[in-house]
Enzyme design. Sequence first.
Site, PDB file in Angstrom:
ATOM      1  CG  HIS A 241      -0.489  -0.264   2.509  1.00  0.00           C
ATOM      2  ND1 HIS A 241      -1.300  -0.240   3.617  1.00  0.00           N
ATOM      3  CD2 HIS A 241       0.750  -0.599   2.953  1.00  0.00           C
ATOM      4  CE1 HIS A 241      -0.591  -0.539   4.672  1.00  0.00           C
ATOM      5  NE2 HIS A 241       0.643  -0.759   4.315  1.00  0.00           N
ATOM      6  CG  ASN A 242      -0.337   4.605   1.105  1.00  0.00           C
ATOM      7  OD1 ASN A 242      -0.942   3.863   1.877  1.00  0.00           O
ATOM      8  ND2 ASN A 242      -0.860   5.731   0.649  1.00  0.00           N
TER       9      ASN A 242
END
Lengths: 346, 346, 346
Positions: A241-242
């Site tokens: 994520h991210n």
Amino acid sequence: MEFTAKAIAEFLKGEIEGDAEIVISNVSKIEEGEKGTLTFLANPKYTEYAYTTEASIIIVNKSFVPKKKIKATPIKVDDAYQAIASLLQLRESMKPKKVGIHTNSWIEESSKAGKDLFLGAYAYVGENCVIGDNVRIYPHVFIGDNVVIGDNCIFYPGVKIYHECIIGNDCILHGGVVIGSDGFGFAPDTAKDYKKVPQIGNVVLKDRVEIGSNTTIDRAMMGSTIIEEGVKLDNLIMVAHNVVIGENTIIAAQSGIAGSTKIGRECMFGGQVGLVGHLEIADKVMIAAQSGIPSSIKKEGTVVQGAPAFPIMDYQKSYVYFRKLPSLVARINDLEKKLKELEQDI
Amino acid sequence: MEFTAKAIAEFLKGEIEGDAEIVISNVSKIEEGEKGTLTFLANPKYTEYAYTTEASIIIVNKSFVPKKKIKATPIKVDDAYQAIASLLQLRESMKPKKVGIHTNSWIEESSKAGKDLFLGAYAYVGENCVIGDNVRIYPHVFIGDNVVIGDNCIFYPGVKIYHECIIGNDCILHGGVVIGSDGFGFAPDTAKDYKKVPQIGNVVLKDRVEIGSNTTIDRAMMGSTIIEEGVKLDNLIMVAHNVVIGENTIIAAQSGIAGSTKIGRECMFGGQVGLVGHLEIADKVMIAAQSGIPSSIKKEGTVVQGAPAFPIMDYQKSYVYFRKLPSLVARINDLEKKLKELEQDI
Amino acid sequence: MEFTAKAIAEFLKGEIEGDAEIVISNVSKIEEGEKGTLTFLANPKYTEYAYTTEASIIIVNKSFVPKKKIKATPIKVDDAYQAIASLLQLRESMKPKKVGIHTNSWIEESSKAGKDLFLGAYAYVGENCVIGDNVRIYPHVFIGDNVVIGDNCIFYPGVKIYHECIIGNDCILHGGVVIGSDGFGFAPDTAKDYKKVPQIGNVVLKDRVEIGSNTTIDRAMMGSTIIEEGVKLDNLIMVAHNVVIGENTIIAAQSGIAGSTKIGRECMFGGQVGLVGHLEIADKVMIAAQSGIPSSIKKEGTVVQGAPAFPIMDYQKSYVYFRKLPSLVARINDLEKKLKELEQDI
């Protein structure tokens, strides 16, 4: 369909050395070349086959100077690998494309698709999706609610795109790819239990991204996990994520990138590489296969190896001595013995 | 929906420093904070953004002492990451949930499901399954015969659960997860051929297990592969047959655990870790990313690194000298030279 | 169903030591053996359980000499693991097999299948496929156009076989396997962009190949990626384009093989191994888990470890000294100090 050396040379802007009228109807690997086929020499490891291949035409680099007689008719080009890519693309473009919506597929009424959609058997498109033109969606593809898809994308069987993700133009996702599954976020609750941190962001793929089979890209906790234009990811890669991956970066199979790490443009990573989270990797960084990256790399064009990684030339020197450690220890033993003798002698 | 700082502070049992009436309607990452959003500071790497974020409210740890003026209204809590998790869970719980059985899905007549089932398009449930209440089964999920599923589970698209596996309550399985495929068991038959050893056991997931996309868990040869309560597995992990993973253990992406290895509770493994088969790993063991574990770890709380792994502080010391090996060799060369001169001098 | 020790011993051509009339109706793991079950001892790590197991019958190797009294009735055989495999295969063969074509499945009219096909819910078979006899195709399997499949194959849920691939007889593909996705081929176009090289070859699996869940095998650029007879691949393995894997080679989970590498027969690779492209690996080569192979291995039967790998005994010696590097450095420091003193003394 048949093509003459002349027609091919014209298309590639290459030079024929020999029979311009020789005809091929197929392509072949250099080591398996047969009469009536066209082959190519790009990787110098295969040079020996240039002299023995039975192919009728061989595409070679202009820089290639044969040391022996070549049976095939050479077409000389600036970049043989580029040239064969162009020829194969031409060949592909002439094949009929899949179009039409299979009886047994499902697109929710609130979703819209552009022209020439192919929607395969048992494919499913959720609510409020927007799909561009010329998109090919193979059987068993899942597209969640509120997904936006550009033009000319191809999603092979079993691709899963979770809700709210955004896919650019000309993207290719291979079988089993998962886009937008939850990031791995848990807050320690008591000494031993964990509370799930809902992942409310999404994944954004820009244009011309290609992703290999069974690779997974997790949605951001907040904001977006971003794959920039032209990125190519091989099979079985994990993008957490991210993460942000910069333009035209290429990553080989089974590599993994932990959360929130930002990778520059035009990087190249070998297979089975691992990067820890919250790093910044400069542009044009190269990472050798199986390396582990524990900290940010600030300098553009750095080339590293090792786990943890450091500059590749240094790694390779250290590794040479790692292999020689038993003999180094023998030399230390010997030094100690001689020194002791010397001390006694004095 | 809008919330005041006051309402949020009350929900989190936190303290506001500033305008209790300031209003937010969304959340944001600290580095991308905008007016009208709430953000948080948990990872000290992002502290600098606390002073510049445009977010209206920022959740911080009580232990955080700002060094500069903060524009956002701080809400101080014991654990900012916990607090944001609670807020996001609240937000999620307010969203409408998917319910209902899609026309194009299939559940064999001999199977039973509890109340509020969501069964997505083209999902398939085999014979004699028992499914609890509030279970959400997304499109293209496969559930084999005789599978038992608890309450409140979520199976994302393309999850595959082979026959006879047992899933507890509150489990989340992400896209492409495979539960219960055959363990890798072959008996050498002749010098060169192999006979398949049928895998007649199953996989048991206890309560509150979450499993990341495309992770695979093989069924036991006999008995069960067991994933205990609260275990969290990231993407693309391989769990082999007859493995046991203890309560609340957390394993990062692309790790692999070979057959019959038993892992204690509250362990934490980094990404791309590998464990060989038939080991016992004590509770609270931590394994650094990319490490390889060749033998059992008996001592609770051991922290290891390397391939093969040994205690992490020792590994890191050895690795420092690995990097310096060329200079160590130079020093050995020098010693040999000087000693020789000395021997000649005497 | 119940079996006497006598019946089992006859089937296995083994010798009973004790009560030939004792009856079992199930099998069990040695550490979880219960009355009325049959267990086995193959791995010496589990020898202690032979003396305590509650199982009624225990299959052991003829070479096993018990040191204490065994409660269970032993049946002695040449190879206990082989024997249990045979018994379990017998048990499996007695179970009813899935047959029939599910209402909600789809096979294009131009495709043909042999007798006793099982085609599960939402399975899809494309144009011009040829499928042999006794093939079991579970739900959500995708078979592309022009695929050829032999007899007695089993494709578990969510297997994807792209167009033009060829599968032999008696092959087993587990959940989520992808066969024939595009190889990772891109030609640098400008300094920073890449042109896709169409992958126009296929994948060929010969007879008796078994492939673990979510493993991916890419189609050749030209020609074929070839998996020879009897090869067994574990889960989450990556096989790149134009690779050849020789007969009866066994590869553990999460290993990756880069493009055009040719692997000999009867090789054994541990988990998380990586091989770079364009190599040749001799027959019977063994590679330890997590090793990286940077160059060809010409000698049959070589056993290697390390990243990059070298002969395993040398690797293990070097690694012993790697762990001792801090003490080696202390010895070098000490030598330098003493030598200096000595020089001053003279």
